[in-house]
Design an enzyme around this catalytic site. Sequence first.
Site: not given
Ligand code: DOR
Length: 442
Positions: A69-70, A101, A183, A237, A308, A312
Amino acid sequence: MSSHPSLFIRRARILLPSGEFMVGDVKICGDEIVEVASTILDTAKETGDKEIDADGLTLLPGVIDPQVHFREPGLEHKEDLFTASCACAKGGVTGFLEMPNTRPLTTTQANLDDKLRRAAQKCLVNYGFFMGATAENLPDLLEANPTCGIKIFMGSMHGALLVDREEWLEAIFAKGERLITVHAEDQDRINRRRQEFAGITDPAIHSQIQDNQAALNATQLALRLSKKYQRRLHILHMSTGEEAELLRQDKPSWVTAEVTPQHLVLNTDAYAKIGTLAQMNPPLRSHRDNEVLWQALLDGVIDFIATDHAPHTLEEKAQGYPNTPSGMPGVETSLPIMLTQAMQGRCTVAQVSNWMSTAVAKAYKIPKKGAIAPGYDADLVLVDLDNYRPVLREELLTKCGWSPFEGWNLTGWPVFTIVGGQVVYEKGKLYTDVRGKALTFG
Ligand code: DOR
């Protein structure tokens, strides 16, 4: 042979497609491997030819991380395609498959095109993007191109990307042939348990709210639909022993599964040490789950590894459970984490390379990737398996600036990373003018 300048890698311990090692040389012309031999007599002679003395280093196919997730576009305060791809280059990751996302969501051809344009401008490594499923975008899912596949969040998501009703899922499985990735968490069960455990602020409760049963329920449903329509399915995952045992009993030939390094080497003990930095979806599980997942990976029940990578900021992670976002970064530590496991005897280096490159290229039908042989693309990583160094926060390149593995003493750190025949990382230095290419999916 070619007007392209050549790159010679000399005296490397080369992992061959057979899984054996050979000390020798590799010649690269342009973006392609043209020769692998114990000694290549040509020498660098064209302008721009380069030689790497790889004595003592191990040459592996570049890692392809098939779930990241970049955050670009829309969430660039956490990460962007440039910073993430710098972290990839440092981690020996020469290609990635990125999740939908972002903001806006990658649910239309226009938004997919936008990501591809951004990546072409900014990415130091090769890239591919998933299309996100919603309850309404079936025509986009059927037609969008180029994409590595469809991503369905059966749980752990809110808004349009949450596809948690069986009739919506069935409509997607029933139509088309494109790879579906899931997922797999049961959102109804999570919602109920969230109520049940409301008020608890210890992040360890996260693994109980989103428990093993929630994961198993969703994996069972996805498998059922996949079998009904013989639809190519990949389980993202996988986190529980129960899911691994389910697949061990009953895994159709068109189904694959992945596991993250953190679900192999971290478990619920991590909450006491790193608090909400250990919070992710699906959550970390027990020591027993670690063991069952390892065995499933070794036995081929689980096909490959993805990080994955879900960065954050530390501020976001400091808000206090349950207001904290789930996810942890991974691209710059995944290869050393797994190679350290190999050097400690848990598996072999050849298995790690298969799980992190060859098997991924095969499952996603990415041509000319995942092997060191003439005709393959020159996406490579030279690692040092003889020295241990700790994961240090100040050395991390991910924009979020932390790792769940800080302080872990690891071996197998990349010394050189090569993308399309160009050195993109060399002993701590990045070549930020190198650009990757869009991956293709046969
Ligand atoms: O822990 C997660 N964070 N699992 C996910 O499926 C989405 C991801 C995120 O985009 O932060």
